[in-house]
Design a protein around this motif. Structure first.
Motif, PDB file in Angstrom:
ATOM      1  N   ALA A  19      35.215   8.971 -45.873  1.00 19.68           N
ATOM      2  CA  ALA A  19      34.491   9.559 -44.745  1.00 19.68           C
ATOM      3  C   ALA A  19      33.693  10.785 -45.190  1.00 19.68           C
ATOM      4  CB  ALA A  19      35.461   9.921 -43.635  1.00 19.68           C
ATOM      5  N   GLY A  20      34.301  11.625 -46.014  1.00 18.09           N
ATOM      6  CA  GLY A  20      33.602  12.808 -46.519  1.00 18.09           C
ATOM      7  C   GLY A  20      32.405  12.432 -47.385  1.00 18.09           C
ATOM      8  N   SER A  21      32.577  11.409 -48.203  1.00 20.35           N
ATOM      9  CA  SER A  21      31.466  10.952 -49.050  1.00 20.35           C
ATOM     10  C   SER A  21      30.313  10.427 -48.216  1.00 20.35           C
ATOM     11  CB  SER A  21      31.946   9.859 -50.002  1.00 20.35           C
ATOM     12  OG  SER A  21      32.916  10.365 -50.876  1.00 20.35           O
ATOM     13  N   MET A  22      30.613   9.708 -47.158  1.00 20.14           N
ATOM     14  CA  MET A  22      29.551   9.184 -46.286  1.00 20.14           C
ATOM     15  C   MET A  22      28.795  10.323 -45.610  1.00 20.14           C
ATOM     16  SD  MET A  22      29.483   6.008 -46.656  1.00 20.14           S
ATOM     17  CE  MET A  22      28.749   5.189 -45.279  1.00 20.14           C
ATOM     18  N   VAL A  23      29.501  11.341 -45.160  1.00 24.18           N
ATOM     19  CA  VAL A  23      28.854  12.487 -44.507  1.00 24.18           C
ATOM     20  C   VAL A  23      27.961  13.215 -45.515  1.00 24.18           C
ATOM     21  CG1 VAL A  23      29.291  14.749 -43.470  1.00 24.18           C
ATOM     22  CG2 VAL A  23      30.590  12.751 -42.710  1.00 24.18           C
ATOM     23  N   MET A  24      28.441  13.409 -46.750  1.00 24.64           N
ATOM     24  CA  MET A  24      27.637  14.087 -47.770  1.00 24.64           C
ATOM     25  C   MET A  24      26.410  13.250 -48.138  1.00 24.64           C
ATOM     26  SD  MET A  24      30.324  16.119 -50.263  1.00 24.64           S
ATOM     27  CE  MET A  24      30.419  14.778 -51.373  1.00 24.64           C
ATOM     28  N   LEU A  25      26.572  11.938 -48.260  1.00 27.33           N
ATOM     29  CA  LEU A  25      25.444  11.065 -48.579  1.00 27.33           C
ATOM     30  C   LEU A  25      24.383  11.125 -47.483  1.00 27.33           C
ATOM     31  CD1 LEU A  25      24.219   8.943 -50.475  1.00 27.33           C
ATOM     32  CD2 LEU A  25      25.439   7.221 -49.168  1.00 27.33           C
ATOM     33  N   LEU A  26      24.817  11.109 -46.246  1.00 20.65           N
ATOM     34  CA  LEU A  26      23.889  11.214 -45.119  1.00 20.65           C
ATOM     35  C   LEU A  26      23.153  12.547 -45.155  1.00 20.65           C
ATOM     36  CD1 LEU A  26      22.828   9.962 -42.502  1.00 20.65           C
ATOM     37  CD2 LEU A  26      24.733  11.055 -41.321  1.00 20.65           C
ATOM     38  N   GLY A  27      23.850  13.619 -45.477  1.00 24.31           N
ATOM     39  CA  GLY A  27      23.220  14.936 -45.575  1.00 24.31           C
ATOM     40  C   GLY A  27      22.187  14.986 -46.683  1.00 24.31           C
TER      41      GLY A  27
END
Length: 150
Positions: A19-27
């Motif tokens: 979940a954290g990786s997805m949020v960082m990728l989106l950012g």
């Protein structure tokens, strides 16, 4: 009797990392797109400023010209009372050069370059300066600026 452990399971750690990786990728994607948009807007602002300066110089010179000598769609000579002003389209820029008439004591004022950028081309007609937008294949896609003499 069941023993309560104080810790996390491996599946919880993996799902939190995902979940954290997805949020960082989106950012990162949003930041990259906003930087590209900002560069495009800066390029358009620079182009508009160059076109405004070119249009002003063209109108001023054209209004003072005694006649218009269109030598080609890429070159126009405007003879003024004390000098000749030559506009020349060189690929992605327009160069304005002025030179004094031979018997005049006017100093040469050099040349000015108006950079249009890739994908733009200038053409001259009798009293008309036209800046056209080109696609990568070199075909005209639209007219960006059309300036008449006064």
């Amino acid at each position: 009797m069941r023993i309560h452990r104080h810790g996390t399971m491996l599946i919880e750690v993996c799902s939190a990392l995902a979940a954290g990786s997805m949020v960082m990728l989106l950012g990162v994607v949003l930041i990259e797109r906003s930087m590209r948009w900002s560069q495009a807007m800066q390029h358009q602002a620079n182009l508009q400023r160059e076109l405004s300066l070119l249009a002003k110089a063209w109108r001023d010179d054209f209004s003072r010209a005694e006649k218009v000598d269109v030598r080609s769609p890429q070159q126009v000579v405007l003879p003024l009372s004390d000098k000749e002003v030559i506009y020349e389209s060189l690929g992605h820029e327009v160069v304005r050069r002025s030179k004094p008439i031979i018997n005049s004591d006017t100093k040469p004022s050099g040349s000015e370059s108006y950079v249009l950028g890739d994908g733009y081309q200038a053409n001259f007609d009798a009293s008309l300066l036209v800046i056209r937008a080109l696609n990568p294949a070199g075909e005209v896609t639209g007219t960006r600026l059309r300036v008449f003499g006064p």
